[in-house]
Design an enzyme around this catalytic site. Structure first.
Site, PDB file in Angstrom:
ATOM      1  CG  HIS A   1      18.480 -81.514  82.659  1.00  0.00           C
ATOM      2  ND1 HIS A   1      17.647 -80.434  82.810  1.00  0.00           N
ATOM      3  CD2 HIS A   1      19.543 -81.285  83.476  1.00  0.00           C
ATOM      4  CE1 HIS A   1      18.166 -79.575  83.660  1.00  0.00           C
ATOM      5  NE2 HIS A   1      19.312 -80.065  84.097  1.00  0.00           N
ATOM      6  CB  CYS A   2      13.010 -84.039  81.164  1.00  0.00           C
ATOM      7  SG  CYS A   2      13.467 -83.087  79.714  1.00  0.00           S
ATOM      8  CB  ILE A   3      13.524 -88.217  84.175  1.00  0.00           C
ATOM      9  CG1 ILE A   3      14.941 -88.696  83.848  1.00  0.00           C
ATOM     10  CG2 ILE A   3      12.626 -88.305  82.932  1.00  0.00           C
ATOM     11  CD1 ILE A   3      15.032 -90.189  83.517  1.00  0.00           C
TER      12      ILE A   3
END
Length: 380
Positions: free
Chosen positions: A372-374
């Site tokens: 999700h962070c990328i």
């Protein structure tokens, strides 16, 4: 083009499970985040990018110096399956960045409401300040100038007007919304002294409501244990549909995560969304075995002066809640753990209309984040 903030009352941040036009990613090259030149990370980023490109446009941000490398790895040869679809849906965007956390440095997109309050209008970006998750107080690297400029650069490059809320500091991973006006955030992150220390909780709520069209904010106390972002919500709790959330969980009361997740559960079980519907919480187990930094990982990093450094045996913030929803699919972190299959099974049950796909994610979390962070979505 920058727009008057007074217009934001007509706009709202959609849910991640709503229809997308595309997804933004950033090519991973920072030596203090990605060991051994990011060789393994680039393979995982490529795998994720290709999955997404089967369903929507994938915008890969890359500096000019790495354009050739990214093109060679991302695009399929003509004799490979799906090459026409994937290659036509991957677009390179040339821009400088400091790191590859698209969720936190890209614009947060909002969509215009029609006269019935539905998200049927144009899409615009929202720019917030980025200070590497804490600035001089507890930020994770010293230079973040290019990351801070990225949101506006992307809006200009992709042709989106934007609202500018700088110098208010906010990362996309620190919020989760249902698209109706309900937002979940952790107190540990948004109230941390490295972000907006001159603002109190009410002040922060006012900005979020104004900038993102939010009607109700649910504050949970904590995120994932040892999450260096001051515990982003996207690693602990996420909407899978209206009034349904998953919460990272462990049944092991000796694990430091237990008390943190229990405190979050106590809040969520008493809450409703902005329309008064009770929030239904689904417990999503964290990996049974902690994911830690190994000696071979340490040998591959190149840290600059003042940058947060890894330590041997350091527990990483591994969580299945850090999944990403694209059109028709959900990409879920996997760690070679006993609970991998359980995570996929639960998320498939909660999102039966999507294909839930596991992605081995250890080579991402050694950089400090997860799937999700990328990734950052652009609504349709």
């Amino acid at each position: 083009m920058k727009k008057d903030k007074k217009e934001t009352v007509l706009y709202r941040m959609p849910a991640e499970f709503s229809k997308h036009k595309g997804t933004i990613m950033i090519w991973p090259v920072r030596p203090g985040s990605w060991p051994n030149g990011g060789v393994m990370a680039k393979k995982v980023f490529t795998e994720i990018a290709r999955h997404i490109a089967r369903h929507e446009i994938l915008y890969m941000v890359v500096s000019k110096d790495y354009e050739k490398e990214a093109r060679e790895q991302l695009y399929l040869a003509e004799n490979e399956a799906d090459y026409k679809l994937i290659n036509s849906n991957i677009e390179l965007v040339i821009a400088d960045t400091n790191d590859a956390w698209a969720r936190d440095t890209s614009p947060i997109f909002v969509k215009k409401l029609d006269d019935k309050g539905k998200l049927n209008g144009e899409v615009r970006g929202v720019n917030f300040s980025f200070n590497a998750w804490g600035g001089e107080y507890d930020g994770l690297y010293v230079h973040w100038e290019e990351d801070d400029k990225l949101a506006i650069n992307l809006c200009d490059s992709l042709g989106y007007d934007y609202f500018d809320y700088a110098p208010f500091v906010l990362e996309g991973g620190s919020i989760h919304t249902d698209g109706k006006g309900t937002l979940i955030a952790t107190e540990s992150c948004l109230l941390s002294p490295g972000r907006n220390p001159k603002l109190n909780k009410k002040d922060i709520e006012d900005v979020l409501k104004d900038a993102l069209g939010i009607k109700k904010i649910i504050w949970i106390p904590y995120g994932i244990y040892n999450d260096e972002t001051n515990e982003h919500v996207d690693n602990v709790c996420a909407f899978t549909s209206e009034a349904n959330v998953v919460l990272a969980w462990t049944d092991d009361e000796t694990d430091p995560q237990y008390a943190m997740s229990k405190a979050d559960l106590d809040v969520l079980e008493k809450e409703t969304d902005c329309d008064g519907l009770p929030i239904k919480v689904h417990k999503l187990l964290i990996p049974k075995n902690p994911v830690t930094i190994k000696e071979e990982d340490l040998e591959g990093y190149e840290f600059e002066e003042g940058e947060d450094e890894r330590e041997l045996g350091e527990r990483l913030a591994a969580s299945y809640a850090n999944f990403y929803i694209a059109n028709g699919i959900a990409l879920v972190p996997q760690f070679g753990d006993d609970n991998d299959a359980k995570a996929i099974a639960l998320l498939q049950e909660l999102m039966p209309e999507r294909e839930v796909i596991g992605i081995y994610a250890r080579d991402i979390i050694v950089g400090g984040g997860n799937i999700h962070c990328i990734t950052m979505q652009i609504p349709e």
